[in-house]
Design an enzyme around this catalytic site. Structure first.
Site, PDB file in Angstrom:
ATOM      1  N   HIS A  82      17.860  -5.434 -45.195  1.00  0.00           N
ATOM      2  CA  HIS A  82      17.027  -4.244 -45.044  1.00  0.00           C
ATOM      3  C   HIS A  82      17.442  -3.114 -45.979  1.00  0.00           C
ATOM      4  CE1 HIS A  82      14.736  -6.328 -42.202  1.00  0.00           C
ATOM      5  NE2 HIS A  82      14.163  -5.258 -41.678  1.00  0.00           N
ATOM      6  N   ASP A 105      17.685   4.064 -35.659  1.00  0.00           N
ATOM      7  CA  ASP A 105      16.336   4.160 -35.086  1.00  0.00           C
ATOM      8  C   ASP A 105      15.714   2.782 -34.888  1.00  0.00           C
ATOM      9  OD1 ASP A 105      16.610   6.873 -35.330  1.00  0.00           O
ATOM     10  OD2 ASP A 105      15.367   7.031 -37.130  1.00  0.00           O
ATOM     11  N   GLU A 143      16.384  14.541 -32.829  1.00  0.00           N
ATOM     12  CA  GLU A 143      15.888  14.223 -34.169  1.00  0.00           C
ATOM     13  C   GLU A 143      14.770  15.191 -34.503  1.00  0.00           C
ATOM     14  OE1 GLU A 143      15.015  10.355 -35.600  1.00  0.00           O
ATOM     15  OE2 GLU A 143      16.954   9.498 -35.025  1.00  0.00           O
TER      16      GLU A 143
END
Ligand code: FAD
Ligand code: NAG
Ligand code: NAG
Length: 533
Positions: free
Chosen positions: A93, A164, A280
């Protein structure tokens, strides 16, 4: 038998491609229990990453069955006359080829092309071992966080600090930092690890912690794969909450927004009921309905019109907070949230609240992934840019970037949230900006080939460059998170005072510079030169 045949192919390819004088029996003698393969689908997978912007083909791919397999491969690479490079790959990723390597072998830590939820390599590696009493779990380095979560929840416990998105590998996020809205309170994931097993660039398997091989321990945390391959991590746990109250509020005034965010993270030392569990935020630049894949807050049922909220300069800021609770706190959760919200200065009519099980909150981005996948919008280039911005200059960044360079098209979510530096350990390899508080600004954009120039890869890449140039010229002192540079001088600048230590650790733990060459920090030693250099 099949493994032997594949190995022979792999070796022939190694020889044909780089003209190695390596004795084929050298690799054959590896006798790995996993699978060393040159199968084209394995090689293709290892050649690409989430960024879809760079491609590098390895000579072969290893699916390890154990840490011993990793040891055997790295020893072969380190000990052979010519040498070859070795890159661990978690879930691939990365954005810029960080887990790729040419003229070397990629170790698929999180499984092969099996798809779906990738499990620990078959057989040899135990599934996570949970110690409820001691408050930690031991996991394979290639384990995905989603599987760590599912397993620990069976024991009523869970890790404290998250990303996340959970379809990332433990070894991959620990090589960077691993951050999300819990970091202000618990620190990044690298601050929540007790112990690691690491295979160094010399092929030694070492256990390390604060107390044992501490130099290696600190080097590897945030070490971008440069000092060793993490095969086991011991991760701190806490009792798992049952449910989450998830709240978002909007601001049009940036200084009110950052003042409130900084206030909320300053509560980190308070008792649990007097602070939020997650802080956040995001920047909303696009007019009209907000297509934010990160959050179910913005749905057609819940549209946000920037113009109707009197956004200053066309930009709105969204604060996102959560409070965890369970049966024991169900009676007080409303009051606790209310008391905290009272201290904030958001647009009064903008509160939106939802309530969901803890696991659904943590796994929230996966829902969005499935939606995007179904529309063919997941496997597209991702020119992402992640920056740590010092608190002292975040207002300048807002003026120059959010209200300046971005115009009014963003092509993806833009996250912004502050963290407390005292929760980061300066002995690790990670670098953060000056000051006691710094912000993550994450521009998580997708490039699309729709004919709209502002959505193109070229446009977004240029805009990233413009943002970096702006920060440089304004002397904002940003540090890249998940950094990407192409010259060693840029890396030297990135590490600043830490470069000497970083370099020294490299000489000690990976003297032939064979590990994670896709980061482009060090060139492999001169006896062999992969084509990418
Ligand atoms: C949709 C999405 C959401 C994300 N959200 C967040 C977020 O909220 N917070 C955050 O911090 N990051 C986030 N990231 C970034 C993520 O942390 C990085 O991509 C990271 O590299 C982990 O991904 P990975 O496990 O696939 O590692 P890879 O991309 O496979 O590898 C990354 C680097 O680590 C090295 N490496 C991999 N495994 C090991 C190992 N076992 N030992 C040593 N080195 C290893 C590789 O060689 C490579 O250099 C997100 C990424 C995506 C795509
Ligand atoms: C924005 O918020 C700050 C801090 O709360 C305040 O001082 C300032 O007056 C506000 N600006 C506007 C235009 O409301
Ligand atoms: C913003 O969008 C409008 C159309 O909605 C366009 O006319 C305008 O030029 C854009 N402004 C900027 C700064 O890009």
């Amino acid at each position: 038998m099949a493994t032997k045949l594949l190995l022979t192919f792999a070796i022939c390819r190694l020889i044909a491609t780089v003209g190695l004088t390596l004795d084929p029996t050298e690799l054959l003698r590896l006798g790995v229990d996993g699978q060393l393969t040159v199968d084209s689908s394995d090689v293709d997978t290892a050649s690409l990453d989430f960024g879809l912007m760079s491609r590098a083909e390895p000579l072969a791919v290893l699916h390890p069955a154990s840490a011993e397999d990793v040891v055997r491969l790295v020893q072969a690479a380190y000990g052979s006359a010519q040498g070859f490079t070795v890159s661990a790959r978690g879930h691939g990723h990365s954005i810029n080829g960080q887990a790729q390597t040419t003229n070397g072998v990629v170790i698929e830590m999180s499984g092969g092309s099996r798809g779906g939820v990738w499990l620990s390599p078959a057989g040899k590696v135990d599934s996570p071992r949970v110690s409820e009493k001691l408050g930690y779990v031991d996991v394979w380095g290639g384990e995905l966080w989603i599987d760590v979560l599912k397993t620990t929840l069976q024991y009523g416990v869970a890790p404290k600090s998250w990303t996340d998105y959970l379809y990332l590998s433990v070894g991959g996020t620990l090589s960077n930092a691993g951050i999300s809205g819990q970091a202000f309170n618990h620190g990044p994931q690298i601050s929540n690890v007790h112990e690691l097993d690491v295979v160094t660039g010399k092929g030694e398997l070492l256990t390390c912690s604060e107390a044992q091989n501490s130099e290696l321990f600190h080097a590897v945390l945030g070490g971008l794969g440069q000092f060793g391959i993490i095969t086991r991590a011991r991760i701190a746990l806490e009792p798992a909450p049952q449910r989450v109250r998830w709240i978002r509020v909007l601001y049009s005034n940036f200084s009110a927004f950052t003042r409130d965010q900084e206030y909320l993270i300053s509560l980190h030392g308070q008792p649990a009921h007097q602070k939020f569990d997650y802080v956040e935020g995001s920047v909303i630049v696009d007019e009209g309905f907000i297509n934010n894949w990160r959050s179910s807050f913005f749905s057609p049922r819940n549209p946000v019109k920037i113009s109707s909220l009197g956004a200053d300069g066309g930009v709105l800021y969204c604060l996102e907070i959560t409070k965890n609770y369970d049966e024991s706190s169900i009676d007080t959760i409303d009051q606790e949230v209310e008391a905290l919200l009272k201290k904030l200065d958001f647009i009064p009519a903008s509160v939106f609240t939802t309530d969901l099980p803890y696991v659904d909150f943590l796994d929230r981005v996966h829902k969005a992934e499935l939606k995007l996948r179904s529309k063919g919008l997941w496997d597209v280039p991702h020119p992402w840019l992640n920056l740590f911005v010092p608190k002292s200059r975040i207002a300048d960044f807002d003026k120059g970037v959010f209200k300046g360079i971005l115009g009014n098209k963003t092509s993806g979510p833009i996250l912004i949230y502050p963290m407390n530096k005292n929760k980061w350990d300066d002995r690790t390899s990670v670098v953060t900006p000056e000051g006691d508080v710094f912000y993550l600004v994450a521009l998580l954009r997708s490039a699309l080939d729709t004919g709209d120039e502002t959505k193109s890869l070229e446009y977004l890449t240029n805009q990233n460059r413009q943002i970096l140039r702006f920060c440089d010229e304004a002397g904002i002192g940003v540090k890249q998170y998940l950094p990407h540079y192409t010259t060693q001088q840029e890396w030297v600048d990135h590490y600043g005072d830490k470069w000497g230590l970083f370099n020294q650790r490299k000489m000690e733990f990976d003297p032939r510079r064979i590990l994670a060459t896709g980061q482009r920090i060090f060139k492999p030693s001169s006896s062999f030169k992969p084509a990418s250099w």
